[in-house]
Design an enzyme around this catalytic site. Structure first.
Site, PDB file in Angstrom:
ATOM      1  N   ILE A 490      -4.488  -1.227  12.816  1.00 13.77           N
ATOM      2  CA  ILE A 490      -5.683  -0.849  12.066  1.00 13.77           C
ATOM      3  C   ILE A 490      -6.397  -2.047  11.449  1.00 13.77           C
ATOM      4  CG2 ILE A 490      -4.755   1.436  11.580  1.00 13.77           C
ATOM      5  CD1 ILE A 490      -4.262   0.481   8.678  1.00 13.77           C
ATOM      6  N   TYR A 578       0.607  -3.607  -5.260  1.00 12.45           N
ATOM      7  CA  TYR A 578       0.415  -2.410  -4.443  1.00 12.45           C
ATOM      8  C   TYR A 578      -0.804  -1.624  -4.928  1.00 12.45           C
ATOM      9  CZ  TYR A 578       1.387   2.159  -2.340  1.00 12.45           C
ATOM     10  OH  TYR A 578       1.276   3.348  -1.660  1.00 12.45           O
TER      11      TYR A 578
END
Length: 751
Positions: A490, A578
């Protein structure tokens, strides 16, 4: 004003709409759909309905609500506002006076004065709105009589044949007298008489029962048409049950045939009777020991659907027909497939020579608690053309299909390429029955046009989400390709472009990404590539090719300082790498592709991977081993099957922007472990509850990252999810072991 097709020559089938407005009584409590759906306070709904392209709307002016204390005390303010508004919008109201009800408190379905009382009210309605042409004085008289006076579910809770027939006769007499009173005001008024039209199939041993049910289904229309005399198949049934011949002769002397026979059709309308009750789930076996189950759940060969039933009605009465309720409680693609199947069946019946007028989408605002036949108020909601689980009714994919049908455009949604669950192999609740029962084929039967099937592409083949999406898409017969990183990277524009050109998807689900929250602190570059750069590459490609995109974010985009549940518009302020990667992905994806759907979620658990928090906690504690959980980190746990199902519905609905999806409750990790133990009947004595500072977590964690929503709470409660999780795990063990998903560590707060 809109004029409904008068049948003088074949015309395109019209699209009608309906508003579920049942006011049934259970003992001394009334259950009103209008109280739940909020329509009473939203005049704007009428604009929404008109924009669908419908020509007519089944609309309530209910006796119980308008004149509960007699006509002298009637409150007309609500219909005074609504009926003229519909007329001004060019939508013909089909006015309903009693909808699965039993009238005001002073009467009932077995009250000898019921019919005259209803007629008095009908005349008052007609005098107040003399321009209204279309009426349904009583919705589904035969069905209502069965539920109220044969099965005892609704008031007056009788359970005998005489009460059933008295209720049926009273309702039908009420229809005749009501139309007489209405036509004294408006001689052109027309009766749209609805009832559930199904069919019963059976084993040879149950043939007499099936024949009886197949005759009983016509009784309301037969009475109104003056067809019940000594020659009628159920004449002796009337006589044996205690209905005298004079009562039935009254209908022959006072026929009131419908101007439109309104057929209501559901997946439950067609039944299978089997003398071998032991083959079936207990809830389908009655006191007589035989099974009565939906035919779709038992017959190896599916029935053709509503088409042959419409043909039967046409051959029996020769009167104009309409499907007046078409609805199924199902996932979104099956709602679309059901409507499309009914529409195509109606077209085929019209081509065969029947006077087929319309198909009605039911119910536009959905319905509440019909899974228990509205005998309890549990809040079970079935969405319709609009979904009410938000601040305003939200259009679903049904709206787009309705507009296409209304305008004559070909249906375009890719999910229509699949078959509904009622035609798929997984539909059975028992060993499928191969029957020799003759099921008539419909002339010009529906044929699916063969087109290349557009799939959904799913990135993240080995992850928890990717494997869950693959599993559930297969169950829902949504064409899908689950791609590994080698098949579609991706973060590589060329790789994404090649995959799109190869598979021609209608949607891409980005279910992969970097999930190791604490490792990300030392692996920031890789985390940002997979969680931020990759989704942006997908977003750009999807925008260019007009492909829908679903991607995922996290509760860790928040710092926890709010102290209460976060909603979609709250500003982000991540505490760790994150969370930063997810926040960056949100910003950049929606900047380049505002039509993308970005779902924030939290704290996965599910039955298909062994390494989520709930599974690990239950496994350790059930084996008597200690398990540690934080008491001061509050999250919103998310049951993966619920998340996937809801995301697919939103994707099919073409929703966009940020949505918060979780199972709602704000709990600490320790409380989640306790609740899971309680549900699974596992002792939590060895649960070690500690502050997060004692867990030595590499990534900083928000103390309170629970997710709320200002767009709509679409998923079940946490307790409901935990109950289903425990049941799913137990069933999997009985089948020979728990389904293993990816070996993906479930750290605190990871997604």
């Amino acid at each position: 004003m809109t004029v409904i097709n008068d049948g003088s020559q074949p015309q395109p089938i019209e699209l009608w709409g309906g508003l579920e407005a049942t006011v049934n009584r259970v003992r001394d409590r009334y259950f009103s759909q209008m109280e739940h759906n909020g329509h009473g306070g939203r005049l704007s709904d009428l604009d929404r309905f008109a924009a669908l392209g419908i020509k007519a709307l089944r609309y309530p002016v209910l006796w119980e609500l308008t004149a509960p204390d007699g006509l002298e005390n009637a409150d007309w303010s609500w219909p005074d506002e609504r009926l003229p508004a519909l007329r001004d919008l060019g939508v013909a109201p089909i006015v309903g006076l009693v909808h699965h009800g039993s009238g005001p408190r002073h009467t009932s379905l077995v009250d000898p004065g019921f019919a005259e009382g209803l007629a008095e009210y009908a005349g008052a309605v007609a005098r107040r709105y003399p321009w209204v042409e279309y009426y349904t004085p009583v919705n589904e008289p035969c069905t209502t009589a069965r539920f109220a006076c044969l099965y005892g579910l609704w008031y007056p809770h009788a359970r005998d044949d005489l009460s059933f027939l008295q209720a049926l006769v009273n309702q039908c007499k009420g229809v005749v007298l009501s139309m007489r009173a209405i036509r004294e005001v408006n001689p052109n008024a027309k009766l749209v008489q609805t009832d559930d039209l199904g069919k019963t199939y059976s084993t040879p041993e149950m043939a007499e029962w099936a024949e009886f049910y197949n005759e009983r289904r016509w009784l309301a229309w037969d009475l109104l048409c003056g067809m019940v005399g000594p020659e009628h198949a159920l004449w002796d049934y009337f006589m044996r049950s205690g209905i005298d011949a004079e009562t039935l002769q009254w209908f022959r002397d006072n026929p009131c045939p419908p101007d439109v026979v309104g057929v209501n059709y559901y997946i439950t309308s067609e039944r299978w009777l089997d003398h071998r009750g032991e083959r079936y789930p207990k809830q389908y076996v009655g006191v007589h020991g035989f099974a009565d189950i939906e035919a779709a759940r038992a017959l190896a060969t599916p029935t053709p659907g509503v088409g042959p039933l419409l043909q039967e009605a046409w051959e029996r009465y020769g009167l104009p027909l309409a499907v007046t309720e078409a609805h199924i409680d199902a996932n979104r693609e099956d709602q679309l497939r059901w409507l499309m199947e009914v529409w195509q069946a109606a077209q085929a019946v019209q081509r065969s020579g029947a006077d087929m007028r319309a198909v009605t989408v039911w119910s536009l605002l959905g319905s509440f608690d019909w899974n228990c036949l509205v005998t309890e108020c549990k809040g079970y909601y079935e969405s319709g053309a609009f979904d009410l689980r938000g601040p305003e009714p939200r259009p679903t994919a049904l709206v787009g299909l309705m507009r296409e049908l209304a305008s004559g455009r070909p249906p375009s949604h890719p999910v229509l390429q699949g078959q509904g669950w009622w035609r798929r192999p997984g539909r059975f609740l028992c060993p499928p029955v191969a029957t020799s029962t003759s099921i008539a084929a419909l002339p010009g039967e529906r044929r699916s046009t063969q087109h290349p099937v557009q799939p959904i592409l799913i990135s993240g083949a080995t992850g928890t989400l990717g494997s869950a999406f693959a599993r559930i898409c297969a169950e829902r017969q949504l064409a899908v390709h689950v791609l590994t990183r080698q098949e579609m990277d991706i973060a590589d524009p060329a790789s994404v472009e090649a995959a799109i050109r190869r598979y021609h998807p209608w949607a891409i689900i980005n279910a992969g990404g970097y999930v190791r929250v604490h490792d990300a602190e030392q692996d920031a570059q890789r985390c940002l590539r997979e969680n931020a750069q990759g989704p942006v590459v997908l977003a750009v490609a999807c925008a260019r090719h007009n492909v829908r995109l679903l991607s995922f974010s996290s509760d860790l985009v928040f710092d926890g300082s709010k102290g209460s549940a976060y909603v979609e518009s709250d500003p982000v302020s991540p505490l760790n790498v994150y969370g930063q990667s997810k926040a960056e992905a949100e910003r950049r994806v929606l900047a380049v592709n505002p039509q993308a759907l970005m779902v924030r979620t939290s704290a996965f658990f599910g039955p298909w991977d062994r390494h989520n928090f709930v599974t690990l906690a239950l496994q350790a504690l059930s084996e008597g081993r200690p398990f540690t959980a934080a008491e001061d980190l509050v999250v919103s746990p998310t049951y993966v099957p619920d998340l996937v199902q809801t995301c697919l519905d939103l994707l099919i609905d073409a929703e966009s922007g940020i949505w918060h999806l979780s199972n709602g409750d704000a709990v600490s990790w320790a409380e989640l472990a306790r609740r899971a133990c309680g549900m699974a009947e596992v002792s939590d004595a060895r649960l070690q509850v500690l502050p997060s500072t004692a867990l030595d977590l590499a990534a900083a964690q928000p103390r309170f990252s629970a997710l709320g929503s200002e767009r709509g709470r679409l998923m079940p409660t946490l307790d409901d999810a935990l109950e289903r999780y425990v049941r799913a795990v137990a069933e999997a063990r009985e089948r020979g072991g728990m389904h293993a998903g990816a070996a993906q560590a479930a750290h605190y707060g990871s997604n």
